[in-house]
Design an enzyme around this catalytic site. Sequence first.
Site, PDB file in Angstrom:
ATOM      1  N   LYS A  64     -12.381  -1.336   8.315  1.00 20.20           N
ATOM      2  CA  LYS A  64     -11.586  -2.152   9.162  1.00 20.20           C
ATOM      3  C   LYS A  64     -11.875  -1.821  10.735  1.00 20.20           C
ATOM      4  CE  LYS A  64      -8.320  -2.054   5.610  1.00 20.20           C
ATOM      5  NZ  LYS A  64      -8.303  -3.044   4.842  1.00 20.20           N
ATOM      6  N   ASP A  85      -0.776   6.907   6.439  1.00 14.16           N
ATOM      7  CA  ASP A  85      -1.879   5.882   6.285  1.00 14.16           C
ATOM      8  C   ASP A  85      -2.188   4.981   7.682  1.00 14.16           C
ATOM      9  OD1 ASP A  85      -3.615   4.179   5.384  1.00 14.16           O
ATOM     10  OD2 ASP A  85      -2.701   3.469   3.707  1.00 14.16           O
ATOM     11  N   TRP A 128       0.743  -1.403  -0.141  1.00 20.29           N
ATOM     12  CA  TRP A 128       0.028  -0.031  -0.097  1.00 20.29           C
ATOM     13  C   TRP A 128       0.849   1.229   0.068  1.00 20.29           C
ATOM     14  CZ3 TRP A 128      -4.560  -0.655  -1.960  1.00 20.29           C
ATOM     15  CH2 TRP A 128      -5.298  -1.928  -1.745  1.00 20.29           C
TER      16      TRP A 128
END
Length: 355
Positions: free
Chosen positions: A191, A167, A100
């Site tokens: 999440k 992030d 990511w």
Amino acid sequence: MIHNFNAGPSILPKEVFEEASRAILNFNETGLSILEFGHRTPMFESVVSEAMELVRELMQLDGNKEVMFLHGGASTQFFQVPMNFLSKDRKAAYLDGGVWGSKAIKEAKLFGDVEVVASSKDRNYSYLPTGYAIPENAAYFHYTTNNTIEGTQMGDIPSTPVPLIADMSSDVLSCGMDFNRFSFIYAGAQKNIGAAGVNLVVADKDFLATGNTAIPSMMDYRQHVANGSMLNTPPVFAIYVCLLTLRWLKKIGGIPAIEKINEQKANLLYTTLASLPMFNLPVPSQDRSKMNAVFTMHDPALEKLFLTRCKEEGMIGIKGHRSVGGFRVSMYNAMPLSSVVDITDLIKDFANKHA
Ligand code: PMP
């Protein structure tokens, strides 16, 4: 019973599912569904403001922080951040600690110079790089707090001479940290925060003021702040699910309470796996994620059997990401300790039978 160990969208508290389904039929006894409810109504405005307040309270944010709920998922932040804070005559520093993070780097390069201060790509991102220096002239330093795919998590906040951006998609609200040290935080909600389709953004007011202005309105954080995250029609239902999840987290004791449970879950699973010679933990112990545990088997021939056994017992979502292989057990905030006890029992039993 199903135990959902998926990496995201993932399990949410049962009471959130129940309350959200009631609101689909009849939101706050209005006779209307939350799905048809006007976003510019006092009732929905109070959903957004309560959710923002809960974020402030749970994360213990100082008065210099703005909270936003924005469209697009964390992948939109990969380019929205550099669009706001980077330019062709400047450079940004990035840590390349996972798939990511590497995607964020790719997007940032469209807007300016990117210096990758360190990378763990050499070993498929199975560890976290250390001992790097962050250049003092960088516009900001960006890293991923928890690498969802590879199962690594940064324990300490890096010290940096420049604004810090993270992030936090896969570990926000799961453990205590000084969130005020960050100039900018973003996290996809699916999440630990709520439903997919919305991002939580927490940004420093002073940092926001330094952003570029010649960008589309929908990309401009300051315009979102000025409009209370209602610059256009917001993802109404996704934000409502965030509110319910944030209320649940506050009710059970906030971040300190959930952190204890998350530690118990991760300790139990990792200790069990480490004690069984059948399994291999690719991530060194100091870098292991408390949210996503990644493991493989020394005998790949047993992997299929293990997956079948898990499926038979209702343990789903544990197949590892295709770039890593093996298995990944995601244990976000809403995953009860009892489910982790159940999967560890299964792991021990499987190891006994196939040793
Ligand atoms: N960053 C991290 C750490 C992630 O785990 C994910 C998704 N799993 C993303 C970014 C991308 O999020 P989205 O799909 O919401 O764009």
